[in-house]
Enzyme design. Structure first.
Site, PDB file in Angstrom:
ATOM      1  N   GLU A  64      43.858  35.756  32.714  1.00  0.00           N
ATOM      2  CA  GLU A  64      42.607  36.421  33.113  1.00  0.00           C
ATOM      3  C   GLU A  64      42.891  37.371  34.269  1.00  0.00           C
ATOM      4  O   GLU A  64      42.333  38.467  34.353  1.00  0.00           O
ATOM      5  CB  GLU A  64      41.574  35.370  33.541  1.00  0.00           C
ATOM      6  CG  GLU A  64      40.292  35.994  34.052  1.00  0.00           C
ATOM      7  CD  GLU A  64      39.263  34.974  34.507  1.00  0.00           C
ATOM      8  OE1 GLU A  64      38.948  34.053  33.736  1.00  0.00           O
ATOM      9  OE2 GLU A  64      38.757  35.108  35.634  1.00  0.00           O
ATOM     10  N   CYS A  73      40.396  31.992  38.733  1.00  0.00           N
ATOM     11  CA  CYS A  73      41.095  31.391  37.597  1.00  0.00           C
ATOM     12  C   CYS A  73      42.176  32.333  37.094  1.00  0.00           C
ATOM     13  O   CYS A  73      41.943  33.530  36.913  1.00  0.00           O
ATOM     14  CB  CYS A  73      40.094  31.076  36.482  1.00  0.00           C
ATOM     15  SG  CYS A  73      39.095  29.634  36.864  1.00  0.00           S
ATOM     16  N   ARG A 130      34.485  37.107  29.171  1.00  0.00           N
ATOM     17  CA  ARG A 130      35.397  37.845  30.065  1.00  0.00           C
ATOM     18  C   ARG A 130      35.851  39.186  29.482  1.00  0.00           C
ATOM     19  O   ARG A 130      36.996  39.602  29.668  1.00  0.00           O
ATOM     20  CB  ARG A 130      36.631  37.013  30.417  1.00  0.00           C
ATOM     21  CG  ARG A 130      36.343  35.758  31.159  1.00  0.00           C
ATOM     22  CD  ARG A 130      35.677  36.064  32.514  1.00  0.00           C
ATOM     23  NE  ARG A 130      35.583  34.845  33.281  1.00  0.00           N
ATOM     24  CZ  ARG A 130      34.555  33.996  33.181  1.00  0.00           C
ATOM     25  NH1 ARG A 130      33.538  34.262  32.399  1.00  0.00           N
ATOM     26  NH2 ARG A 130      34.536  32.900  33.895  1.00  0.00           N
TER      27      ARG A 130
END
Ligand code: EPU
Length: 295
Positions: free
Chosen positions: A290, A220, A172
């Site tokens: 995130e 998420c 990520r």
């Protein structure tokens, strides 16, 4: 427009535009300016004006991994959604896509043309630029695996090409710091289109079955900590179904926060803090967000 800041660009700059409809969460306040440049030259010129006037610049993709504060953002928000920014094409196994191209449209284009490597992105909402910036992906792979070149533009309008040996993609994360991603190239592999279409659908179905896709959410909320699943940790902490205001921890997948009608960004932010606190208390783990928050 009240200010002269963007004189000459009135057709592509709007003032005080509510960002809620441009995000998956359908929440959040206005942007001081919403800028929709038609091409690179316009982007350069408008960015220059922002830089000279000290106006903060933000880039909005599909708003899928984003939470905009209820008060909005005092910034020029760039949306690269003009036809120029959505183009994509291929030459052999090399795919070129502009930053504003829709990830799902590009994914479908690839599998139909027998190009393997981006099936792992099935069901992941976003633009090519947004996906590359945060190395979007999941258990089937990340976008960074196939990226071979990225063209970026700094806030002062200078354009750079970053090649594979200069790009680092990790979980990520990418090492791209430039304000704007303009386009990218991907090194794919030729494969059987029928097989690829089947794989694409299968990955999409996996997501559909394990995540609350038919709700308002931003994917998420937390990154997975090394060797663990944030969803499982939140679940084990007994937080599924926990509610603050109209924000609720999904009962289907605990790393999703669902926004019920009337939900405010402040509800989601408060729930994020409550989850962090509880997970730290129960598991001793500090969850890292995130979802990107604009305030
Ligand atoms: N789990 C639970 N309870 C839950 C949720 C998950 O016990 O409420 C367990 C599952 O049973 C499974 C494990 O946790 O054993 C992992 O769950 P899952 O397979 O759903 O994967 P994930 O690690 O939670 C990651 C990505 C998703 C991506 C999926 C599938 C992160 C933070 N999440 O989820 O990405 O869609 O894999 O590829 O990396 C996103 O980034 O926004 C996102 C949704």
């Amino acid at each position: 427009m009240s200010s002269k800041l963007f004189a000459g660009f009135e057709d592509v700059v709007e003032e005080n535009v509510c960002l809620a409809p441009l995000t998956w969460y359908r929440m959040g306040g206005p942007a001081r300016y919403l800028v929709r440049p038609q091409n690179t030259e316009q982007l350069q010129q408008i960015a220059r004006r922002c830089l000279d006037s000290g106006t903060r610049m933000l880039v909005l993709g599909r708003g899928a991994n984003l939470l905009v504060a209820d008060e909005g953002v005092n910034a020029a928000v760039f949306k690269l959604d003009a036809p120029f920014w959505r183009e994509h094409s291929h030459d052999g196994a090399r795919l070129t896509a502009m930053a504003g191209a829709d990830m799902q449209a590009v994914g479908r284009y690839c599998v139909r043309h027998g190009l393997a490597g981006l099936e792992c992105m099935a069901g992941i909402p976003g633009t090519i630029g947004g996906c590359i910036r945060g190395n979007a992906g999941g258990r089937f792979g990340d976008i960074g695996n196939t990226v071979s070149r990225v063209t970026v533009m700094s806030a002062d309008g200078e354009i750079f090409v970053r090649d594979k040996d200069d790009l680092v993609f990790s979980y990520r994360k990418s090492n791209i710091a430039a304000t704007f991603i303009l386009s990218a190239e991907f090194e794919l592999e030729e494969d059987d289109p029928d097989e690829l279409v089947r794989k694409f659908k299968e990955i999409w179905m996996f997501k559909k079955n394990s995540q609350p896709l038919n709700t308002k959410n931003a994917g998420c909320i937390f990154k997975n900590p090394e060797g663990a699943s944030a969803g499982a940790l939140i679940d084990q902490a007994g937080l599924k179904g926990t509610r603050i205001g109209e924000a609720e921890v999904s009962t289907k997948h605990a790393n999703f926060i669902i926004a019920h009608p009337g939900c405010r960004a402040a509800d989601v932010m408060a729930l994020i803090e409550a989850i962090k606190e509880k997970v730290q208390k129960v598991h001793g783990v500090d969850l890292e967000q995130e979802v990107i928050v604009w305030r």
